[in-house]
Design a protein around this motif. Structure first.
Motif, short mmCIF file in Angstrom:
data_model
loop_
_atom_site.label_atom_id
_atom_site.label_comp_id
_atom_site.label_asym_id
_atom_site.label_seq_id
_atom_site.Cartn_x
_atom_site.Cartn_y
_atom_site.Cartn_z
N GLU A 29 22.28 25.13 -11.09
CA GLU A 29 22.10 24.67 -9.81
C GLU A 29 22.34 23.04 -9.73
N ASP A 30 22.55 22.46 -8.79
CA ASP A 30 22.67 20.98 -8.63
C ASP A 30 21.30 20.53 -8.46
N GLU A 31 20.25 20.65 -9.75
CA GLU A 31 18.85 20.46 -9.41
C GLU A 31 18.40 20.46 -10.83
N THR A 32 17.47 19.51 -11.01
CA THR A 32 16.51 19.54 -12.12
C THR A 32 15.16 20.08 -11.88
N ALA A 33 14.58 20.58 -12.99
CA ALA A 33 13.16 20.94 -12.97
C ALA A 33 12.34 20.80 -14.25
N ILE A 34 11.02 20.92 -14.17
CA ILE A 34 10.34 21.21 -15.61
C ILE A 34 10.21 22.51 -15.81
N ARG A 35 10.06 22.74 -17.20
CA ARG A 35 9.80 24.24 -17.62
C ARG A 35 8.14 24.43 -17.45
N ALA A 36 7.78 25.20 -16.84
CA ALA A 36 6.23 25.67 -16.56
C ALA A 36 5.84 26.85 -17.36
N PRO A 37 4.72 26.84 -17.92
CA PRO A 37 4.28 28.13 -18.58
C PRO A 37 3.74 28.96 -17.73
N PRO A 38 3.57 30.21 -18.12
CA PRO A 38 2.84 31.36 -17.20
C PRO A 38 1.47 30.92 -16.81
N GLU A 39 1.29 31.52 -15.48
CA GLU A 39 0.26 31.00 -14.71
C GLU A 39 -0.20 31.97 -14.15
N GLY A 40 -1.38 32.29 -13.39
CA GLY A 40 -2.05 33.28 -12.69
C GLY A 40 -1.41 34.49 -13.04
N PRO A 41 -1.21 35.43 -12.03
CA PRO A 41 -0.54 36.57 -12.51
C PRO A 41 0.53 36.92 -13.03
N PHE A 42 1.41 35.76 -13.24
CA PHE A 42 2.78 35.60 -13.79
C PHE A 42 2.73 35.80 -15.20
#
Length: 352
Positions: free
Chosen positions: A326-339
């Protein structure tokens, strides 16, 4: 390969899909499309990918292997050749949808009708677990909703979601082509001028009915400020979602539950969690896999938690397989909540 088998055996609990089943499903989808789908059949002939090598290790290893095998689809090719991604003689019921076109030229992608069911199960369980919507809306308290957005998958998705709570929905379609660019370059007033019919009919509905749930984009939330006392839930996606915006919005909508979603035409909405000053979004496993990637010594690898990278997406369903950056950047997030799996946070898209 069909959804009946998937729904019966794999997707009983969408928040509890384990890694082993995800890998088994992913390989099955890849083998199906490389045998049946025109684009992937050509790739099989030219690149001759070895699935035994690709599907070695854990899910993160496999994700990296896929991108390092040169299987990512060129964005322009995907936009101009969407029919090459439909499996030959596919037996499901397919509908083609367009992207919103808010950021760039509209793209076209297809969904099997069963994917709407899959998406709904994921959304409903995640929204109930994280935000408790099932405790707010019930037989004693009816959801009365208004939603803004483009026609297509979005309308189908939000309709099914509202009806599942026994609610009623006003859907007001909007012309979104090039809207983000207008908003960024000319401001809110110019954007609202394009959306004049939406503004008109939104005000009409809000004056007559007691709406308690809204689904809209950040710039348009200004229309609901006079009715903030009656709005219990606001679901928001699109450009402008950040910590500062939510802080301002929470002051204007003091008693409103604010829910961030991440929408994309190939897979629908993903549920987000406001975590400190960040927003973390979690893919709908095993149908959508997303990791931020970086390139090191001509190989792609998944970034560490908290690091930013270019967003890599794998959409893997019986009716479609797409691997793309994707023409996009993001940070990697750890599991959280029900995920139980990683997400991605604070996405930043380049406008084109």
């Amino acid at each position: 390969m069909n959804y009946r088998k998937i729904l019966d055996n794999l997707y009983i609990n969408p928040l509890d899909v384990d890694e082993t089943k995800t890998l088994e499903y992913l390989r099955e989808v890849f083998e199906f499309h490389f045998q049946r789908t025109p684009y992937w059949k050509k790739i099989a002939e030219t690149l001759k990918p070895n699935f035994d090598d690709i599907f070695q290790g854990n899910l993160k290893n496999v994700f990296e292997n896929i991108f390092n095998s040169g299987l990512a689809v060129d964005e322009d090719f995907l936009r101009n050749n969407w029919l090459e991604f439909v499996p030959t003689n596919y037996q499901g019921r397919i509908r083609f949808y367009q992207s919103s076109g808010t950021t760039r030229e509209r793209a076209i992608g297809h969904w099997d009708r069963h994917y709407l069911k899959v998406l709904h199960i994921y959304l409903r369980q995640a929204l109930d677990k994280i935000y408790g919507l099932d405790e707010i809306y019930n037989e004693e308290h009816q959801m009365r909703a208004i939603a803004h957005g483009p026609y297509g998958w979005y309308q189908d998705e939000i309709s099914k979601l509202v009806w599942s709570y026994g609610g009623i929905l006003y859907f007001i379609g909007m012309e979104t082509d090039g809207l983000k660019k207008v908003y960024a370059e000319q401001g809110l007033e110019a954007a609202l001028k394009i959306l004049d019919p939406l503004v008109k009919y939104t005000k009409r509905v809000m004056e007559k009915d007691r709406i308690n749930l809204v689904r809209s984009a950040p710039p348009i939330m200004t229309l609901f400020e006079p009715y903030s006392e009656t709005i219990e839930t606001a679901i928001i996606s699109g450009v402008g979602i950040n910590h500062e915006f939510f802080e301002i919005l929470s002051q204007k909508f003091e008693n409103t539950t604010l829910i961030p979603l991440y929408g994309y035409y190939l897979f629908g909405d993903l549920v987000g969690i406001h975590k400190g000053s960040e927003f973390w979004y979690y893919p709908n496993y095993p149908f959508t896999l997303i990791f931020p990637l970086k390139n090191e010594e001509d190989e792609y690898c998944i970034v560490k938690h908290g690091e930013r990278g270019r967003v890599g997406i794998i959409v893997a369903r019986p009716e479609i397989l797409v691997i793309k950056f994707e023409d996009e950047t993001a940070i990697r997030a750890p599991p959280e909540g029900p995920f139980k799996w990683d997400g991605f946070g604070n996405p930043q898209r380049n406008r084109g």
